[in-house]
Design a protein around this motif. Structure first.
Motif, PDB file in Angstrom:
ATOM      1  N   SER A   6      -5.398   9.826 -13.860  1.00  0.00           N
ATOM      2  CA  SER A   6      -6.034   9.510 -12.590  1.00  0.00           C
ATOM      3  C   SER A   6      -5.616   8.133 -12.102  1.00  0.00           C
ATOM      4  O   SER A   6      -5.185   7.282 -12.880  1.00  0.00           O
ATOM      5  CB  SER A   6      -7.560   9.538 -12.748  1.00  0.00           C
ATOM      6  N   ALA A   7      -5.759   7.929 -10.792  1.00  0.00           N
ATOM      7  CA  ALA A   7      -5.442   6.622 -10.204  1.00  0.00           C
ATOM      8  C   ALA A   7      -6.329   5.539 -10.810  1.00  0.00           C
ATOM      9  O   ALA A   7      -5.880   4.418 -11.051  1.00  0.00           O
ATOM     10  CB  ALA A   7      -5.614   6.688  -8.686  1.00  0.00           C
ATOM     11  N   LEU A  43       1.722   6.767  -6.794  1.00  0.00           N
ATOM     12  CA  LEU A  43       0.596   7.548  -7.324  1.00  0.00           C
ATOM     13  C   LEU A  43       0.734   9.027  -6.984  1.00  0.00           C
ATOM     14  O   LEU A  43       0.327   9.894  -7.758  1.00  0.00           O
ATOM     15  CB  LEU A  43      -0.722   6.998  -6.775  1.00  0.00           C
ATOM     16  N   GLY A  44       1.305   9.303  -5.817  1.00  0.00           N
ATOM     17  CA  GLY A  44       1.493  10.687  -5.419  1.00  0.00           C
ATOM     18  C   GLY A  44       2.507  11.424  -6.275  1.00  0.00           C
ATOM     19  O   GLY A  44       2.531  12.660  -6.283  1.00  0.00           O
ATOM     20  N   ARG A  45       3.360  10.689  -6.994  1.00  0.00           N
ATOM     21  CA  ARG A  45       4.366  11.314  -7.852  1.00  0.00           C
ATOM     22  C   ARG A  45       3.911  11.433  -9.305  1.00  0.00           C
ATOM     23  O   ARG A  45       4.643  11.941 -10.147  1.00  0.00           O
ATOM     24  CB  ARG A  45       5.676  10.518  -7.780  1.00  0.00           C
ATOM     25  N   VAL A 105       0.780   4.036  -2.921  1.00  0.00           N
ATOM     26  CA  VAL A 105       0.392   5.410  -2.589  1.00  0.00           C
ATOM     27  C   VAL A 105       1.520   6.380  -2.920  1.00  0.00           C
ATOM     28  O   VAL A 105       1.295   7.463  -3.469  1.00  0.00           O
ATOM     29  CB  VAL A 105      -0.004   5.514  -1.103  1.00  0.00           C
ATOM     30  N   GLY A 106       2.747   5.989  -2.600  1.00  0.00           N
ATOM     31  CA  GLY A 106       3.884   6.849  -2.899  1.00  0.00           C
ATOM     32  C   GLY A 106       4.058   7.082  -4.391  1.00  0.00           C
ATOM     33  O   GLY A 106       4.297   8.210  -4.836  1.00  0.00           O
ATOM     34  N   ARG A 137       1.687  13.110 -12.061  1.00  0.00           N
ATOM     35  CA  ARG A 137       1.015  14.392 -12.236  1.00  0.00           C
ATOM     36  C   ARG A 137      -0.095  14.334 -13.294  1.00  0.00           C
ATOM     37  O   ARG A 137      -1.052  15.071 -13.238  1.00  0.00           O
ATOM     38  CB  ARG A 137       2.042  15.463 -12.636  1.00  0.00           C
ATOM     39  N   ASN A 153       0.829  -1.211   0.000  1.00  0.00           N
ATOM     40  CA  ASN A 153       0.000   0.000   0.000  1.00  0.00           C
ATOM     41  C   ASN A 153       0.858   1.254   0.000  1.00  0.00           C
ATOM     42  O   ASN A 153       0.597   2.209  -0.745  1.00  0.00           O
ATOM     43  CB  ASN A 153      -0.920   0.008   1.221  1.00  0.00           C
ATOM     44  N   ASP A 154       1.881   1.271   0.852  1.00  0.00           N
ATOM     45  CA  ASP A 154       2.760   2.439   0.921  1.00  0.00           C
ATOM     46  C   ASP A 154       3.471   2.671  -0.412  1.00  0.00           C
ATOM     47  O   ASP A 154       3.631   3.810  -0.863  1.00  0.00           O
ATOM     48  CB  ASP A 154       3.795   2.259   2.037  1.00  0.00           C
TER      49      ASP A 154
END
Length: 316
Positions: A127-128, A120-122, A117-118, A124, A113-114
């Motif tokens: 969409s997820a 996807l956060g990078r 999430v990491g 730009r 998960n981490d």
């Protein structure tokens, strides 16, 4: 057919190799554990599908019988798993995680998960959901599925909520689809119609909803979530059905994801569904999307004794 130019193929292959490296599959151990890649996958599969047999696990992991036997022996010696003899067939053993195994499962799950999430956060652009859909479609294609993007299929409208005539359309679809298991008499169709007639006046309540595929004014595929039928913050997935002409084209997956997204958005801890044994394509779809077989029993509520199955998906 998707354009498969040489440059596109090379780009996809390069990205696939990078994924293998980034996930750590080339290391001796992965996911923050001291387990091999096959060991991590085995823990995850057993955790998601308690009671899975060694044979089914070997099929899922694409491992030979001797390899899976050695793997399970090592996990057993570590105290990660326990094998329980089936009450129905003494020759079959179901696999489950011990307390130690669940601790390992939780560590692997948090790590994954981490990592997701990491990453996807990078990103730009994009969409997820589009990333998840693309990865899932490619994985299905590698597995040999002919599924296509249902949203790109002309002539079919995806609609939400109550639609005029849907009780009759959906009950008829169930009767024609499951008649081979249940029998073609009126009992099964009547039970489905009565249950839907009770639900539809409640469909506007926020925790309830339905999603349907309409062709020329007729519903030819549908799924519903009843958020009030079961207690304990549990959603009830009901009346998931597709016309034969829609099967194998990705429509079922699209409907199921809409229902799952709804349940996650409303914070349900679990989703429960009941189905008939023998509907293998549906079972594969459920299991690929986080459901596991929780119970199996013989029932006669439909007018004929049939083997029913209960599947559960826990919120991640």
């Amino acid at each position: 057919m998707t354009d498969a130019s040489p440059s596109l193929v090379q780009d996809i292959r390069a990205a696939s190799r990078q994924l293998v490296r980034e996930f750590g599959f080339l290391d001796r151990t992965i996911a923050g554990t001291d387990l091999s890649g096959s060991g991590v996958h085995a823990i995850l599969e057993i955790g998601h599908h308690p009671g899975i047999t060694a044979k089914d696990l070997a099929t899922r992991l694409k491992l030979e019988k001797s390899t899976i036997s050695r793997l399970l022996k090592s996990l057993d010696l570590r105290g990660e798993i326990i094998q329980t003899r089936s009450e129905k067939d003494g020759r079959v053993f179901g696999l489950s995680l011990t307390n130690t195994g669940w601790e390992t499962f939780s560590r692997i799950d948090r790590f994954g998960n981490d990592q997701a999430v990491g990453a996807l956060g990078r990103i730009r652009n994009g969409s997820a959901r589009s990333i998840a859909d693309a990865l899932s479609s490619y994985a299905d294609a590698l597995a040999g599925s002919d599924a296509i993007d249902a949203s790109q299929t002309p002539g079919h409208d995806f609609v939400e909520g109550y639609q005029t005539g849907m009780i009759g359309d959906i009950a008829a679809l169930h009767a024609r689809t499951h008649g081979v298991f249940i029998g073609m008499g009126p009992t099964f169709e009547s039970v489905v119609s009565q249950a839907m007639a009770e639900f539809m006046p409640r469909i506007e309540n926020p925790v309830n909803n339905s999603w349907s595929i309409v062709e020329n004014g007729e519903i030819i595929g549908s799924i519903s979530i009843d958020g009030e039928d079961l207690a304990g913050n549990i959603a009830h997935l009901r009346w998931f059905i597709l016309s034969e002409k829609l099967r194998g084209l990705g429509f079922g997956k699209k409907l199921l994801l809409k229902a799952i997204d709804h349940c996650d958005a409303h914070g349900f801890e679990e989703i429960h569904l009941w189905t008939l044994k023998g509907l293998d394509a549906a079972r594969n779809l459920y299991e690929r999307n986080g459901f596991f077989l929780a119970d199996e029993y013989v029932g006669d509520q439909w007018g004929k004794s049939v083997t029913e199955q209960m599947f559960i998906r826990k919120r991640r």
